[in-house]
Write a protein that holds these residues in place. Structure first.
Motif, PDB file in Angstrom:
ATOM      1  N   ASP A1081       0.852  -1.188   0.000  1.00 60.14           N
ATOM      2  CA  ASP A1081       0.000   0.000   0.000  1.00 60.14           C
ATOM      3  C   ASP A1081       0.883   1.232   0.000  1.00 60.14           C
ATOM      4  N   VAL A1082       0.313   2.362  -0.429  1.00 66.47           N
ATOM      5  CA  VAL A1082       1.063   3.607  -0.536  1.00 66.47           C
ATOM      6  C   VAL A1082       0.109   4.758  -0.231  1.00 66.47           C
ATOM      7  N   ALA A1083       0.644   5.829   0.337  1.00 65.78           N
ATOM      8  CA  ALA A1083      -0.163   7.010   0.641  1.00 65.78           C
ATOM      9  C   ALA A1083       0.745   8.216   0.726  1.00 65.78           C
ATOM     10  N   PHE A1084       0.220   9.393   0.286  1.00 64.31           N
ATOM     11  CA  PHE A1084       0.933  10.654   0.401  1.00 64.31           C
ATOM     12  C   PHE A1084       0.651  11.280   1.754  1.00 64.31           C
ATOM     13  N   SER A1085       1.618  12.011   2.253  1.00 68.67           N
ATOM     14  CA  SER A1085       1.468  12.694   3.531  1.00 68.67           C
ATOM     15  C   SER A1085       0.611  13.941   3.341  1.00 68.67           C
ATOM     16  N   PRO A1086      -0.368  14.175   4.215  1.00 71.38           N
ATOM     17  CA  PRO A1086      -1.173  15.395   4.105  1.00 71.38           C
ATOM     18  C   PRO A1086      -0.423  16.624   4.594  1.00 71.38           C
ATOM     19  N   VAL A1087       0.674  16.434   5.324  1.00 66.70           N
ATOM     20  CA  VAL A1087       1.444  17.564   5.851  1.00 66.70           C
ATOM     21  C   VAL A1087       2.457  18.044   4.836  1.00 66.70           C
ATOM     22  N   SER A1088       3.187  17.098   4.278  1.00 65.75           N
ATOM     23  CA  SER A1088       4.194  17.430   3.284  1.00 65.75           C
ATOM     24  C   SER A1088       3.775  16.823   1.957  1.00 65.75           C
ATOM     25  N   HIS A1089       3.523  17.650   0.965  1.00 63.35           N
ATOM     26  CA  HIS A1089       3.061  17.145  -0.322  1.00 63.35           C
ATOM     27  C   HIS A1089       4.126  16.339  -1.049  1.00 63.35           C
ATOM     28  N   GLN A1090       5.382  16.533  -0.664  1.00 64.36           N
ATOM     29  CA  GLN A1090       6.463  15.761  -1.282  1.00 64.36           C
ATOM     30  C   GLN A1090       6.793  14.495  -0.482  1.00 64.36           C
ATOM     31  N   GLY A1091       6.064  14.258   0.589  1.00 57.43           N
ATOM     32  CA  GLY A1091       6.333  13.096   1.406  1.00 57.43           C
ATOM     33  C   GLY A1091       5.301  12.008   1.186  1.00 57.43           C
ATOM     34  N   LEU A1092       5.747  10.771   1.127  1.00 56.41           N
ATOM     35  CA  LEU A1092       4.836   9.646   1.001  1.00 56.41           C
ATOM     36  C   LEU A1092       5.433   8.452   1.718  1.00 56.41           C
ATOM     37  N   ALA A1093       4.596   7.473   1.970  1.00 55.78           N
ATOM     38  CA  ALA A1093       5.032   6.264   2.659  1.00 55.78           C
ATOM     39  C   ALA A1093       4.408   5.060   1.985  1.00 55.78           C
ATOM     40  N   CYS A1094       5.124   3.973   2.020  1.00 58.62           N
ATOM     41  CA  CYS A1094       4.591   2.708   1.517  1.00 58.62           C
ATOM     42  C   CYS A1094       5.004   1.601   2.483  1.00 58.62           C
ATOM     43  N   VAL A1095       4.201   0.564   2.522  1.00 61.03           N
ATOM     44  CA  VAL A1095       4.432  -0.543   3.456  1.00 61.03           C
ATOM     45  C   VAL A1095       4.642  -1.820   2.658  1.00 61.03           C
ATOM     46  N   GLY A1096       5.421  -2.697   3.264  1.00 64.36           N
ATOM     47  CA  GLY A1096       5.715  -3.966   2.613  1.00 64.36           C
ATOM     48  C   GLY A1096       6.117  -5.007   3.631  1.00 64.36           C
ATOM     49  N   ARG A1097       7.155  -5.727   3.306  1.00 65.65           N
ATOM     50  CA  ARG A1097       7.568  -6.866   4.109  1.00 65.65           C
ATOM     51  C   ARG A1097       8.292  -6.413   5.363  1.00 65.65           C
ATOM     52  N   GLY A1098       7.550  -6.313   6.466  1.00 64.06           N
ATOM     53  CA  GLY A1098       8.146  -6.037   7.761  1.00 64.06           C
ATOM     54  C   GLY A1098       8.734  -4.661   7.920  1.00 64.06           C
ATOM     55  N   ALA A1099       8.364  -3.694   7.089  1.00 61.36           N
ATOM     56  CA  ALA A1099       8.993  -2.379   7.191  1.00 61.36           C
ATOM     57  C   ALA A1099       8.093  -1.328   6.561  1.00 61.36           C
ATOM     58  N   VAL A1100       8.362  -0.061   6.953  1.00 61.15           N
ATOM     59  CA  VAL A1100       7.746   1.110   6.335  1.00 61.15           C
ATOM     60  C   VAL A1100       8.833   1.864   5.605  1.00 61.15           C
ATOM     61  N   MET A1101       8.536   2.326   4.404  1.00 59.66           N
ATOM     62  CA  MET A1101       9.482   3.132   3.640  1.00 59.66           C
ATOM     63  C   MET A1101       8.949   4.561   3.569  1.00 59.66           C
ATOM     64  N   PHE A1102       9.727   5.484   4.115  1.00 58.08           N
ATOM     65  CA  PHE A1102       9.376   6.901   4.073  1.00 58.08           C
ATOM     66  C   PHE A1102      10.137   7.542   2.922  1.00 58.08           C
ATOM     67  N   TRP A1103       9.392   8.189   2.023  1.00 61.26           N
ATOM     68  CA  TRP A1103       9.970   8.793   0.831  1.00 61.26           C
ATOM     69  C   TRP A1103       9.830  10.310   0.915  1.00 61.26           C
ATOM     70  N   LEU A1104      10.856  11.001   0.441  1.00 58.96           N
ATOM     71  CA  LEU A1104      10.812  12.456   0.305  1.00 58.96           C
ATOM     72  C   LEU A1104      11.210  12.800  -1.119  1.00 58.96           C
ATOM     73  N   LEU A1105      10.325  13.464  -1.835  1.00 58.87           N
ATOM     74  CA  LEU A1105      10.557  13.802  -3.234  1.00 58.87           C
ATOM     75  C   LEU A1105      11.141  15.207  -3.315  1.00 58.87           C
ATOM     76  N   GLU A1106      12.361  15.318  -3.758  1.00 60.38           N
ATOM     77  CA  GLU A1106      13.012  16.610  -3.937  1.00 60.38           C
ATOM     78  C   GLU A1106      12.938  17.001  -5.404  1.00 60.38           C
ATOM     79  N   GLN A1107      12.262  18.105  -5.681  1.00 58.07           N
ATOM     80  CA  GLN A1107      12.045  18.543  -7.061  1.00 58.07           C
ATOM     81  C   GLN A1107      13.082  19.599  -7.404  1.00 58.07           C
ATOM     82  N   GLN A1108      13.890  19.290  -8.395  1.00 56.41           N
ATOM     83  CA  GLN A1108      14.907  20.195  -8.882  1.00 56.41           C
ATOM     84  C   GLN A1108      14.582  20.520 -10.330  1.00 56.41           C
TER      85      GLN A1108
END
Length: 1658
Positions: A1081-1108
């Protein structure tokens, strides 16, 4: 628990096996049972040879005690040491029987699993709770010295109940009911005595609950015990062996020093004694009272002497209790002591101790009280109310009386200051030492206390007043229902031990009880033969079932909750169906259950898969196994003949039955000869035998849920067995009941064992839980993403069989600081959860191009170097800019770098699996000209429960959409109108809606010729598809829009393992990331529009999208789940308030993460299964799981925990509401307050949820499985459908709403037909309200739509039915089976009249009846009917049902090539009478050519042929107009209009190679975009959307309904559409066909008056 020294456990033995000659009766019995052939020789188990005598394990360690010499009660050869008797084990000669005494709080050491000696741990049971009070008497309940606990007897066990915590401590050792209790003055010593012929007493060290001494009382029925204040003297009174009253005084001074108890004095007396107490000021003085006497006693010089108190006029009173007034210390003179004695007449006498006389008397409860409250005995005008007990304190007096009142009085008895009313008479009262509480007991077995300061009464314990006969456990709410000989049914809360409900019926005795496995419904059977169901939620009677005339002996529900069974003393067995809280009687059989089989909750047993029912009957020697859903007998086993080597002259009989594990297919039978027989449930073969089981008959059997352990009960003991009998000693024995154990069973979570008899015992089951996965995580906690490689060689891990089942209690979890090392977690893989595997081919990195203008696309691989933070590097590959001339909505395509094979499905139901493979469109397919379609998709009935997150709803705009196969249905919730967005060619897996509800994204599998999945972007205002995206190779798992709606993220499934980011402005692919593990599953953060998280095998992955600029560079941080969760999959997620992130796991936990620190700070058990859906708004959270439950949580305290960290108080997560639906939760959408929402389940249902009203309403509902046929009612107002889920559903065509549903369990419904209207009646004054359906078990059922019930069930076939129809007058039912047999049955009598075997060996595909149109066919009769079979044969019959005539008219056999080329399976052979051309039938099927044949029955030849683009797989003819609908095996179906049937050879100007009029299209055009596959299911029916086979498609044909569902069944109203050709101006093309229209059709079409020679004018 242990036995006392009185009980002897004999060594179990087995008689010598001898060869005997079978007697004639036994031989006859052998020949009468054909199911059992000559029994195979079963090797007998050798007697257990015990190499070393096992020890008796003592629960409570205690100091060694002195054993009085010569005590016959302590003979070494007969005694068993019980709890606290000694600290040393004593060897037993019991053949390996383990007897245990358990003390609460004892630490149990678990041996290493795999021990060869016996079960582990040892002991495997630990007593946790006893629900009950009394036994021998209800008058004994005492306060501890600190007033914090209450001590009372419960049959053979003494219980100390702590008021604050509710914890129970047990004093174990008595082997019979405890008859009296007494505390010493300090409260350190507790004395107890048991009833029975060998009445013994025990002295306990109360703080340690250890038994200090066991002594003989010399009294058979001891009725009173009294301890001196010093604890040195104990006094008891009771009856001796000659039933004479005897008083005994013991010296207990040496007990605490290791000594024994000696007799100081004893004396016989002729007076009656009800109570006796030692004076608190002198250990040698006692006072007793009884009928007509009060006596003072004294021990002097080893003699016990007494003198009576002069009663005077009160000499005839019956005195019940006495008490000394609390006052000054022992230095006070005895003559100043005040003694109060109460009586049954209501008098309380104040006795002068010095003068041995009555000082005063008061009538506290006179029938007519006088003003002064004091009177002489006998002067009252009426009898008083009996006072049963009295207790004194320094400031007040308490009395308990027969009228059920406990009253508190001033010391002068001038007024009652407080009173408490009870349900029954008060047996005893006892004021606590601190004088703040008053304890009371009642004759009905209730125990409670009155809090004087709070003026509140608290019930501590309720109990049955007689033996408990049986029970039923409800696992969800942790409740137990019991039925007792006291004529009551009670429901208890297992956690608090409190009674919740009490059911009883006037003049009826309850016999058995059963909980519904899912609903809060309780079923009760009574001795009158009535079965009643109660709603526990509403505390109301739901239904009374009167199928029996004698007492109910058995009552149970099937594990799936769909069926209920009951039996009675006459042997009658009844089957009930339960649907939507309604109960319907399905079948009643007489004389099938043994009349002498006894009664109980476990008389009828159902297998774990709800398919089989077993019981003892029709005689006690026979066990019968039936099919649960139909009560069809499958097996009958004669128990008496299974042991041919037995030397016993009495035939062995069955007592109880129990199903073994479902996979092993075994049935356990306990017999009267103390054996357990393990039988094969299918064949009846004896698998093994266990003997002996108990000394007496085994009264109850129960198997653990995991099939590892077996419980048996016999006499007063419980045994726990290793089911597989792997050890030398395969059982452990536990005692504690003072009466025979009537039933024993595991709780549904297998954490406890419940046994009932004299009371309700709850045991902790200490066996290791079933193996779910690796015991711990074998890798260090890291925060790195898994490194991707081309060779993935990890072994799959174990998959848990059952979800974790624990109480949802929040727990704090503080993971340690996370490092950034790149360590691959060893063993962190999963196995398949489904049988089908999708293989994935490696795709070269340069195999495709990304059309993105002049922008670079970042295709990235997540890697990590050493201990560095994971970095995301671009993958270099070639680019190809999009041509300027290409439109903006040209499909976007992206490619991925090479990746390894990963086709192992994770242990999560979140992953989508398509139902069917893609089909191929025929090359000869032609689309109709634009704008010339005459068919339109009107409605879709059904929701694809196979999708994941495939429903969206925006509460602000009201936009509501869901997927059904490859169609997106956009529905107006107010009007019910639908719009259908057609653009996918495969089943849609998921949907997502932008946050401003302007854009909808949908994903499905690969289109024709494409190598990647299809993602469509829709504009919600007009439903236009603005873009198509292609990137993922297998399936799209989840999608999400950013909160500013600038980005769309998509993730692939477990075989794809990629995440793609798209720009919503141009829908260009911004980046593609290859992940080394499946994402769920995946979802965007409502606080940071460039932040999202996804879940998988035993862990959470926190992503930060830096736009250049135009480029996007991601940063990822992988955080593993807390170690406390073990090896889990994080399966769902949603963002909460501020910086909170909630994730669900496949084992039922919810984790709370702080997104600022990327750490988990809290977890709690939220469900028993996998949590696949989470929705959070503000301080409320909704969770949905595969346990079919959706729960609403209050998470207001979670924010406090995040802010305060470890120093915060332990906040609680409150479960506010819970609703159980009909399937696994796969989608959910709620409003901002989470008060209402829509939830989708795998059952194909969309539910409206309102938490405020606690309601759930079906919005969309369809068949759960594939729909197999559809038919119309004669008036075309309704249609009926059936499916593989066993249901027949009636729909209103106007509103497309479900009217009624008939459900048959465990069967699939293959065909159905609606009864035609009466002959000669038009219009029909009363709609025909009968539907006949055929099932896979060969049964035919007739349903009444108006009465919503099954009217008739027949079984004319041995194989599954494949076709069914009514005769034209509705008086006969024609049915065809898979074996080619055709049966003609009468619905009036239920008898089968004819059986035709002409088509034997080939399944019947079509049965159709029509009225005979020509008399020159050479046959008599008024009706023709045909039967078509899959071997290309068609038989035509002429029938006269009244004359019982059925003659073959014609036999057609159509040629076919030697072998099919390019066909997976042969298309069916279909035939139908041509309604508009009499004497002609139409045939389609596999043959030399792809064509439809028109055969004349009169000319015996084919009149014409029509070429088809492919072999037809379905066929439907219009009832009146020349229209024919044909389905094909590709993605198309056709509607052939009048130009197909032109007699003069004229053709339409629009005719193609297939001569298809443009006015007849729409189905073909829609098939290109919507209808994925069309295959024959039955005549008048074909599949239009196998991607969602349970959906209903209603297609409008201008002026009528053409078809619906899997079938295109042409209705009569649709046939009138032929006239619309004239309205559309297409007269010339169809001129030759217009002459076949009726006058009314033509008139309504052109708007003229009926009549006239309009054909000639044309």
């Amino acid at each position: 628990m242990t036995t006392s020294g009185d009980q002897v456990l004999e060594e179990p033995g087995r008689p010598q096996t001898q060869l005997v000659t079978l007697s004639r009766p036994v031989c006859d019995r052998l020949s009468l049972i054909p199911q059992i052939t000559s029994p195979k020789a079963v090797p007998h188990r050798c007697p257990v040879v015990t190499k070393s005598i096992p020890e008796v394990h003592l629960a409570v360690p205690g100091p060694p005690r002195a054993v009085p010499a010569g005590d016959p009660m302590l003979d070494e050869k007969q005694r068993l040491h019980s709890a606290g008797d000694t600290g040393q084990p004593v060897p037993l000669s019991d053949g390996g029987i383990h007897v245990y005494a358990h003390q609460r709080g004892r630490q149990t050491t678990r041996p290493v699993p795999g021990s060869e000696e016996g079960l582990v741990p040892d002991p495997i049971l630990k007593l946790r709770t006893i629900i009950g009070f009394g036994g021998c008497s209800t008058k004994w309940a005492l306060w501890t010295q600190d007033s914090t606990a209450v001590v009372y007897p419960c049959h053979a066990v003494i219980v100390a109940l702590l008021l604050k915590t509710g914890e129970q401590r047990f004093f174990l050792g008595h082997t019979d009911k405890v008859s009296a209790l007494a505390f010493s003055g300090s409260g350190a010593l507790l004395a107890s005595a048991q009833a029975g012929p060998r009445s013994v007493g025990r002295l306990w060290d109360f703080p340690t609950a250890s038994c200090l001494c066991l002594f003989k009382t010399y009294l058979q029925s001891l009725v009173s015990l009294s301890f001196s204040r010093s604890g040195a003297v104990l006094c008891g009174v009771g009856k001796d062996v000659h039933s004479k009253t005897m008083v005994v005084v013991w010296n207990t001074a040496q007990v605490t020093r290791g000594g024994g108890v000696t007799v100081l004095a004893k004396a016989h007396t002729d007076v009656d004694i009800q109570a006796m107490k030692i004076a608190f000021f002198d250990d040698t003085r006692m006072v007793s009272c009884g009928r007509d006497n009060i006596r003072l006693w004294r021990v002097r010089s080893g003699a016990l002497r007494s003198c009576p108190v002069t009663l005077g006029e009160y000499h005839s009173l019956d005195f019940t209790d006495l008490a000394f007034q609390e006052g000054p210390g022992p230095e006070q003179e005895p003559e100043n002591r005040v003694l109060f004695v109460c009586s049954r007449s209501g008098h309380v006498l104040e006795v002068d101790y010095k003068n041995v006389c009555v000082r005063s008397a008061r009538r506290l409860l006179p029938a007519q009280p006088r003003g002064d409250g004091e009177e002489q005995a006998g002067s009252s005008s009426g009898p008083g109310i009996a006072i049963n007990s009295i207790s004194m304190s320094l400031t007040f007096c308490a009395t308990g009386s027969e009228d059920g009142y406990m009253r508190l009085w001033l010391l002068d008895f001038s007024a009652a200051v407080l009173e408490a009313e009870h349900e029954a008479s008060v047996s005893s009262v006892c004021i606590s030492p601190d004088s703040h509480k008053v304890l009371s007991t009642t004759a009905s077995g209730n125990l409670g206390y009155l809090d004087i300061q709070a003026q509140d009464y608290n019930t501590l314990m309720r109990s049955h007043t007689a033996s408990v006969l049986g029970f039923s456990v409800e696992g969800k709410w942790k409740q137990i229902a019991t039925v007792s000989q006291d004529n009551t049914i009670r429901v208890w809360d297992l956690a608090s031990r409190q009674q919740l409900y009490d059911f009883s019926a006037a003049e009826e005795t309850p016999c058995t009880v059963a909980f519904h496995p899912f609903w809060k419904i309780l079923a009760c059977g009574f001795d009158s033969g009535v079965v009643r169901t109660f709603s526990l939620a509403a505390s109301d009677l739901l239904l009374e079932l009167r199928q029996h005339r004698t007492a109910i002996t058995g009552l149970t529900f099937s594990p799936d909750g769909n069926l209920m069974f009951s039996s009675c003393l006459q042997g009658t067995l009844a089957l009930y169906s339960l649907a939507a809280w309604k109960t319907q009687v399905l079948r009643v059989l007489g004389n099938v259950v043994a009349r002498d089989a006894g009664s109980g909750v476990d008389t009828l047993v159902v297998s774990g898969d709800s398919r089989l029912l077993a019981f003892v009957g029709p005689s006690k020697y026979v066990v019968t196994v039936m099919e649960a859903c139909s009560l069809d007998e499958l097996l009958r086993v004669d128990i008496s003949i299974l042991d041919l080597h037995s030397t016993c002259t009495v035939l062995d009989s069955a007592v109880k039955v129990c199903f073994g594990p479902v996979l092993q297919g075994e049935l356990l039978v306990s017999t009267s000869s103390n054996k357990i027989l393990v039988l094969d449930a299918k064949t009846g073969r004896l698998v093994r035998e266990v003997s002996p089981v108990h000394k007496l008959t085994c009264s109850s059997l129960a198997l653990s849920k995991d099939g590892q352990y077996l419980l048996t009960a016999g006499d007063k003991v419980i045994k726990v067995w290793d089911y597989r009998m792997r050890f030398n000693i395969n059982f452990q024995v536990f005692i504690g009941h003072s009466e025979p154990v009537h039933q024993v069973a595991f709780t549904p979570d297998q954490e406890h064992v419940i046994s009932v008899g004299d009371a309700i015992f709850l045991w902790d089951f200490l066996a290791p839980p079933p193996v779910r996965s690796s015991p711990g995580r074998a890798h260090s906690r890291t925060s790195t993403l898994l490194l991707r490689s081309d060779s993935c060689s990890e072994e799959p891990r174990d998959v848990p069989d059952t979800p974790r089942q624990t109480v949802p209690v929040p727990s704090l979890s503080f993971p340690p600081c996370l490092d950034t090392s790149s360590v691959h977690p060893a063993g962190f893989q999963s196995t398949f959860s489904e049988s089908d595997r999708e293989e994935e081919a490696d795709v070269p990195g340069s195999s495709g191009k990304v059309e993105n203008g002049n922008k670079d696309v970042s295709v990235l691989v997540v890697e990590s170097d050493g201990n560095e933070e994971p970095v995301v590097r671009p993958k270099v590959r070639q680019e190809s800019p999009r041509s300027p001339e290409k439109p903006a909505n040209e499909p976007r395509r992206g490619t991925k770098p090479p990746k390894c094979q990963w086709s192992i499905r994770p242990d999560s139901y979140r992953h989508f699996t398509p139902r069917f493979k893609a089909s191929v469109l025929p090359q000869s397919f032609l689309s109709p000209p634009a704008g010339s379609e005459v068919l339109k998709l009107k409605a879709v009935i059904g929701y694809n429960g196979n999708g994941r997150g495939n429903m969206v709803w925006n509460p602000d705009t009201g936009f509501f959409a869901y997927s059904c196969g490859c169609v997106i249905v956009v529905e107006d919730l107010h009007s019910g109108s639908q719009n259908h967005w057609l653009g996918h060619a495969q089943e849609i897996s998921t949907l997502t809606l932008s946050h401003h509800a302007q854009v909808l994204a949908s994903a499905s599998g690969k289109k024709d010729g494409d190598s990647q999945c299809q993602i469509c972007i829709w504009r919600t205002q007009d439903g236009a598809c603005t873009a198509e995206l292609f990137h993922h190779e297998t399936q799209v798992q989840a999608m999400a829009f950013s909160w500013d709606n600038k980005f769309l993220v998509t993730i692939g499934d477990y075989s794809d393992q990629t995440m793609a980011l798209w720009s919503t402005h141009t829908y260009e692919l911004l980046l593609s990331t290859c992940i080394s593990e499946p994402l769920h599953d995946v979802a965007f953060s409502p606080v940071s529009h460039q932040g999202l998280a996804c879940v998988g095998r035993g862990a959470v992955m926190f992503w930060l999208l830096e736009q250049q600029g135009a480029a996007v560079r991601p940063k990822v941080h992988r955080v593993p789940a807390p170690d406390v969760l073990g090896l889990v999959e994080l399966t769902s997620l949603c963002y909460g308030a501020d910086t909170l992130l909630y994730t669900g796991t496949n084992s039922g936990q919810i984790c709370v993460w702080d997104t600022e620190t990327n750490s988990c700070f809290m977890t709690w058990e939220a469900d028993e299964g996998e949590i696949g859906v989470l929705v959070c708004q503000h301080n409320r959270l909704v969770s949905g799981s595969n346990t079919k439950r959706i729960r609403l949580w209050s998470v207001a305290t979670v924010q406090e925990l995040r802010l305060k960290g470890p120093s915060a108080r332990c906040g609680s997560v409150l479960l506010e509401h819970e609703i159980t639906l009909d399937g696994t939760i796969v989608s959910a959408a709620f409003d901002d307050s989470l008060e209402m929402g829509i939830v989708g389940t795998t059952a194909g249902t969309l539910w409206y949820i309102n938490w405020v009203e606690s309601t759930s309403i079906r919005l969309i509902s369809g068949h759960k499985d594939k729909v197999t046929e559809v038919c119309f009612s004669p008036s075309e107002s309704h249609c009926a459908t059936c499916g593989e889920d066993g249901s027949v559903r009636i729909w209103a065509l106007g509103s497309t709403e479900l009217v009624v549903q008939f459900q048959v369990l465990n069967q699939s419904c293959q065909c159905l037909a609606w009864k035609p209207r009466p002959v000669g009646v038009w219009p029909c004054p009363g709609e025909s309200q009968h539907v006949v359906a055929g099932y896979s078990d060969g049964t035919v059922r007739v349903f009444s739509v108006s009465r919503t019930e099954m009217e008739l069930k027949m079984h004319p076939h041995a194989a599954a039915l494949t076709a069914i129809t009514y005769s034209t007058d509705g008086e006969m039912i024609l049915s065809g089976g898979k074996d080619g047999i055709v049966a003609i049955s009468s619905p009036r009598t239920g008898m089968t009249i004819h059986v035709l075997a002409d088509h034997r060996g080939s399944p019947i595909t079509v049965l159709q009846c029509t009225r005979k149109q020509y008399h020159d066919l050479g046959m008599e009769g008024g009706e023709l009917w045909l039967a078509s079979s899959s071997d290309r044969r068609v038989s035509v019959w002429a029938s006269d049902w009244l004359q019982d005539k059925c003659e073959l008219l014609d036999w057609l056999s159509f040629p076919a090539p030697a072998g099919p080329e390019g066909l997976d399976s042969l298309p069916p052979s279909l035939a139908a009478f041509c309604p508009w051309e009499h004497g002609v039938l139409v045939y389609v099927g596999f043959g030399l050519q792809k064509e439809a044949l028109f055969y004349s029955l009169r000319k015996k030849q084919v009149l014409r042929k029509i070429s088809l683009p492919a072999f037809a797989t379905s066929l439907s003819l219009s009832p009146s107009a020349p229209f024919m609908a044909i389905g094909f095996s590709g993605e198309c179906c056709g509607c052939l209009g009048p130009s197909f049937f032109c007699q003069r050879g004229n053709k339409c100007p629009y005719s193609s190679k297939q001569e298809t009029c443009p006015q007849t299209w729409e189905l073909w055009s829609r098939a290109r975009r919507n209808l994925q596959k069309t295959s024959w299911v039955r005549n008048e029916m074909h599949e239009v959307n196998p991607a969602c086979p349970q959906a209903v498609f209603v297609i409008g044909m201008t002026s009528g309904i053409l078809g619906c569902l899997h079938s295109v069944a042409v209705s009569a109203a649709a046939s009138e559409a032929a006239g619309t050709f004239l309205q559309r101006g297409d007269r010339q093309g169809c001129l030759s066909c217009v002459t076949q229209l009726s006058d009314s059709t033509y008139s309504s079409a052109v708007g003229t008056e009926p009549g006239g020679d309009w054909k000639e004018s044309l």
